[in-house]
Design a protein around this motif. Structure first.
Motif, PDB file in Angstrom:
ATOM      1  N   ALA B  18       0.835  -1.201   0.000  1.00 19.42           N
ATOM      2  CA  ALA B  18       0.000   0.000   0.000  1.00 19.42           C
ATOM      3  C   ALA B  18       0.872   1.255   0.000  1.00 19.42           C
ATOM      4  CB  ALA B  18      -0.920  -0.011   1.214  1.00 19.42           C
ATOM      5  N   LEU B  19       1.949   1.207   0.797  1.00 26.13           N
ATOM      6  CA  LEU B  19       2.835   2.378   0.887  1.00 26.13           C
ATOM      7  C   LEU B  19       3.517   2.643  -0.451  1.00 26.13           C
ATOM      8  CD1 LEU B  19       4.310   1.504   4.390  1.00 26.13           C
ATOM      9  CD2 LEU B  19       2.821   3.458   3.868  1.00 26.13           C
ATOM     10  N   GLU B  20       3.886   1.572  -1.141  1.00 26.60           N
ATOM     11  CA  GLU B  20       4.479   1.751  -2.474  1.00 26.60           C
ATOM     12  C   GLU B  20       3.517   2.479  -3.401  1.00 26.60           C
ATOM     13  OE1 GLU B  20       5.498  -2.233  -3.511  1.00 26.60           O
ATOM     14  OE2 GLU B  20       7.497  -2.133  -2.589  1.00 26.60           O
ATOM     15  N   ASN B  21       2.261   2.035  -3.383  1.00 24.64           N
ATOM     16  CA  ASN B  21       1.262   2.692  -4.230  1.00 24.64           C
ATOM     17  C   ASN B  21       1.080   4.157  -3.848  1.00 24.64           C
ATOM     18  OD1 ASN B  21       0.812   0.357  -5.680  1.00 24.64           O
ATOM     19  ND2 ASN B  21      -0.874  -0.309  -4.356  1.00 24.64           N
ATOM     20  N   LEU B  22       1.087   4.436  -2.551  1.00 31.53           N
ATOM     21  CA  LEU B  22       0.928   5.817  -2.098  1.00 31.53           C
ATOM     22  C   LEU B  22       2.101   6.677  -2.545  1.00 31.53           C
ATOM     23  CD1 LEU B  22      -0.416   4.997   1.458  1.00 31.53           C
ATOM     24  CD2 LEU B  22      -1.652   6.289  -0.289  1.00 31.53           C
ATOM     25  N   LEU B  23       3.298   6.088  -2.475  1.00 33.96           N
ATOM     26  CA  LEU B  23       4.487   6.831  -2.898  1.00 33.96           C
ATOM     27  C   LEU B  23       4.388   7.196  -4.375  1.00 33.96           C
ATOM     28  CD1 LEU B  23       7.599   5.218  -1.198  1.00 33.96           C
ATOM     29  CD2 LEU B  23       6.702   7.538  -0.918  1.00 33.96           C
ATOM     30  N   LYS B  24       3.895   6.271  -5.171  1.00 37.47           N
ATOM     31  CA  LYS B  24       3.718   6.556  -6.600  1.00 37.47           C
ATOM     32  C   LYS B  24       2.786   7.737  -6.813  1.00 37.47           C
ATOM     33  CE  LYS B  24       4.392   1.857  -8.294  1.00 37.47           C
ATOM     34  NZ  LYS B  24       3.574   0.633  -8.394  1.00 37.47           N
ATOM     35  N   LYS B  25       1.815   7.863  -5.907  1.00 37.61           N
ATOM     36  CA  LYS B  25       0.865   8.978  -6.008  1.00 37.61           C
ATOM     37  C   LYS B  25       1.375  10.209  -5.264  1.00 37.61           C
ATOM     38  CE  LYS B  25      -3.107   5.827  -6.014  1.00 37.61           C
ATOM     39  NZ  LYS B  25      -4.042   5.233  -5.026  1.00 37.61           N
ATOM     40  N   LYS B  26       2.645  10.167  -4.859  1.00 42.88           N
ATOM     41  CA  LYS B  26       3.283  11.305  -4.184  1.00 42.88           C
ATOM     42  C   LYS B  26       2.655  11.632  -2.832  1.00 42.88           C
ATOM     43  CE  LYS B  26       5.832  12.365  -7.920  1.00 42.88           C
ATOM     44  NZ  LYS B  26       7.209  11.872  -7.955  1.00 42.88           N
ATOM     45  N   ARG B  27       2.012  10.656  -2.216  1.00 43.86           N
ATOM     46  CA  ARG B  27       1.496  10.886  -0.873  1.00 43.86           C
ATOM     47  C   ARG B  27       2.631  10.671   0.114  1.00 43.86           C
ATOM     48  NH1 ARG B  27      -3.768  10.036   0.851  1.00 43.86           N
ATOM     49  NH2 ARG B  27      -2.775  10.201   2.891  1.00 43.86           N
ATOM     50  N   ASP B  28       3.050  11.712   0.825  1.00 43.75           N
ATOM     51  CA  ASP B  28       4.199  11.534   1.709  1.00 43.75           C
ATOM     52  C   ASP B  28       3.822  11.316   3.175  1.00 43.75           C
ATOM     53  OD1 ASP B  28       3.308  14.081   1.940  1.00 43.75           O
ATOM     54  OD2 ASP B  28       5.292  14.969   2.202  1.00 43.75           O
ATOM     55  N   LYS B  29       2.524  11.416   3.462  1.00 37.99           N
ATOM     56  CA  LYS B  29       2.070  11.141   4.830  1.00 37.99           C
ATOM     57  C   LYS B  29       0.845  10.226   4.781  1.00 37.99           C
ATOM     58  CE  LYS B  29       4.540  14.475   7.090  1.00 37.99           C
ATOM     59  NZ  LYS B  29       5.254  15.002   5.899  1.00 37.99           N
ATOM     60  N   ILE B  30       0.670   9.429   5.822  1.00 40.81           N
ATOM     61  CA  ILE B  30      -0.498   8.543   5.863  1.00 40.81           C
ATOM     62  C   ILE B  30      -0.837   8.227   7.317  1.00 40.81           C
ATOM     63  CG2 ILE B  30       0.973   6.492   5.645  1.00 40.81           C
ATOM     64  CD1 ILE B  30      -2.424   6.627   3.989  1.00 40.81           C
ATOM     65  N   SER B  31      -2.118   8.227   7.621  1.00 44.67           N
ATOM     66  CA  SER B  31      -2.519   7.925   9.000  1.00 44.67           C
ATOM     67  C   SER B  31      -2.818   6.428   9.139  1.00 44.67           C
ATOM     68  CB  SER B  31      -3.760   8.719   9.367  1.00 44.67           C
ATOM     69  OG  SER B  31      -4.872   8.222   8.675  1.00 44.67           O
ATOM     70  N   SER B  32      -2.820   5.968  10.379  1.00 43.91           N
ATOM     71  CA  SER B  32      -3.101   4.550  10.610  1.00 43.91           C
ATOM     72  C   SER B  32      -4.499   4.188  10.122  1.00 43.91           C
ATOM     73  CB  SER B  32      -2.964   4.220  12.092  1.00 43.91           C
ATOM     74  OG  SER B  32      -3.822   5.020  12.869  1.00 43.91           O
ATOM     75  N   SER B  33      -5.446   5.102  10.260  1.00 39.11           N
ATOM     76  CA  SER B  33      -6.815   4.735   9.870  1.00 39.11           C
ATOM     77  C   SER B  33      -6.949   4.653   8.354  1.00 39.11           C
ATOM     78  CB  SER B  33      -7.826   5.710  10.468  1.00 39.11           C
ATOM     79  OG  SER B  33      -7.522   7.026  10.088  1.00 39.11           O
ATOM     80  N   GLU B  34      -6.242   5.525   7.638  1.00 35.35           N
ATOM     81  CA  GLU B  34      -6.333   5.421   6.176  1.00 35.35           C
ATOM     82  C   GLU B  34      -5.625   4.164   5.681  1.00 35.35           C
ATOM     83  OE1 GLU B  34      -5.128   8.922   4.039  1.00 35.35           O
ATOM     84  OE2 GLU B  34      -5.759   8.080   2.113  1.00 35.35           O
ATOM     85  N   LEU B  35      -4.475   3.876   6.273  1.00 43.42           N
ATOM     86  CA  LEU B  35      -3.758   2.657   5.891  1.00 43.42           C
ATOM     87  C   LEU B  35      -4.608   1.422   6.191  1.00 43.42           C
ATOM     88  CD1 LEU B  35      -1.126   1.691   4.683  1.00 43.42           C
ATOM     89  CD2 LEU B  35      -0.067   1.810   6.934  1.00 43.42           C
ATOM     90  N   ALA B  36      -5.362   1.512   7.279  1.00 42.78           N
ATOM     91  CA  ALA B  36      -6.262   0.410   7.632  1.00 42.78           C
ATOM     92  C   ALA B  36      -7.343   0.234   6.563  1.00 42.78           C
ATOM     93  CB  ALA B  36      -6.889   0.665   8.991  1.00 42.78           C
ATOM     94  N   ASP B  37      -7.907   1.350   6.116  1.00 44.39           N
ATOM     95  CA  ASP B  37      -8.938   1.251   5.086  1.00 44.39           C
ATOM     96  C   ASP B  37      -8.396   0.602   3.823  1.00 44.39           C
ATOM     97  OD1 ASP B  37     -10.803   2.398   6.688  1.00 44.39           O
ATOM     98  OD2 ASP B  37     -10.632   4.416   5.843  1.00 44.39           O
TER      99      ASP B  37
END
Lengths: 205, 205
Positions: B18-37
């Motif tokens: 999931a973090l890899e995908n977020l990095l591709k989208k240039k998301r540099d921060k993520i909360s536990s609840s969003e990662l959970a979703d």
DNA sequence: TACAATTCGTTATTAATTTCACGATTTATT
DNA sequence: AATAAATCGTGAAATTAATAACGAATTGTA
């Protein structure tokens, strides 16, 4: 009344397959410890699992292969036959179509869908390939319950939406990204690379 | 010193992807609840899992995507690259060869084996196909750790024996029958029809 | 600066699962 | 018939996993 745990169900499916193989070899009796060896479990676990389904064993002997298989199958599948719809007839889709376990008396792959014009209306292993546009109508018509996503990840959400609209209640997703569906639809993700990493971690312990 | 649970490891692998995908989208921060979703978990579960690996979060902000990914990867994979050998280049084998997740910086499919003469020495997706006879030698040479069985069930035990002789420590078995191996070799069975029945049972609840 | 809001990290609690221990039942044997 | 051996069935104990509860840290705002 105790409720049956999902883990017990999953192991029961392994027992059923093992019992089928034993029946083919004309083994009419089996002990909990041998069944445990075959399925990678423990004898107590096997007995405890089976006890959820009733008292079917014979002390000093074990279980009757045929009877145990029937008891487990009736409990888990009742009289149902599971009907499957496949989306995506690439290499993975073809492998699934040819998979021997998908045309038995308990489970039938009833329709495959692809958007490539040259694949449509051909048959693989007795299953006809239809254009995606007809999927909602056809899935309702054949009363499929489970769908398999075997398309590239770019198209997986689109396919999942079609599945939900068709009324499918369970999805196996082979695409390496999660799809979002209403919470009454159950999705099982199978991600090859995560399986590999998981095994790698296990072997490192 | 608490030991890390296998379930935590498996979920950590989902987080990494999931973090890899977020990095591709240039998301540099993520909360536990969003990662959970994204990964189908709960926020508490995510935080608890991550806490095994250290204190990486920032209160009120969440986690830095890149940092969290690095922490998880380093812990689980250390500096290792996982090398995979594939047996069987039928439809399933080809699907695996083309699978995008198998040629990254952390995981490499390094050799494929088949006994059909017409497949041998061809290349699929940059991976060369060798005759089975050379497998023991080649697997040792390239230091593969994990093997994938994608041959028909008639040949699965034979292939498993080769894998054990080659020193592989983990096996993913796609053939619908169990293979027997020494207990220091870890086998993960993936049986399509059992997955289907499992989902069917879940949807019946 | 004080206070509210947000999110992590962690201990405690609850729930689920597995393992253990052992009684009950059947068959074989002397 | 009595005893031994094998195996099932199951309540209790132990383990593992998930959830809840809440303090601590950080940022934004009045």
């Amino acid at each position: 009344m105790k409720t049956i745990s999902p883990k017990t169900i999953d192991r029961a499916l392994l027992y059923i397959r093992a019992l089928e193989n034993l029946l083919k070899k004309k083994r009419d009796k089996i002990s909990s410890s041998e069944l445990a060896d075959i399925t990678g479990s423990s004898d107590v676990q096997v007995r405890k699992d089976i006890s959820f389904f009733g008292k079917v064993g014979i002390p000093r002997i074990g279980y009757e292969t045929k009877k145990l298989k029937d008891v487990l199958e009736n409990f888990i599948l009742q009289d149902n036959i599971v009907h499957i719809a496949l989306f995506g007839v690439g290499n993975l889709g073809k492998a699934i179509l040819k998979y021997p376990g998908f045309q038995t008396d308990k489970i039938k792959l009833v329709a495959a869908f692809d958007k490539a014009k040259n694949k449509v209306l051909k048959e693989v292993n007795g299953v006809k390939i239809y254009p995606v546009e007809q999927s909602v109508r056809l899935i309702k018509k054949v009363h499929a319950e489970i769908g398999i996503i075997a398309v590239p990840s770019e198209n997986s959400q689109e396919v999942a939406d079609i599945m939900v609209n068709s009324g499918l209640k369970g999805i196996v997703n082979f695409a390496p990204n999660r799809v979002s569906v209403p919470k009454n639809v159950y999705v099982k993700d199978i991600d090859f690379s995560i399986e590999i990493f998981s095994i790698f971690s296990h072997t490192q312990l």
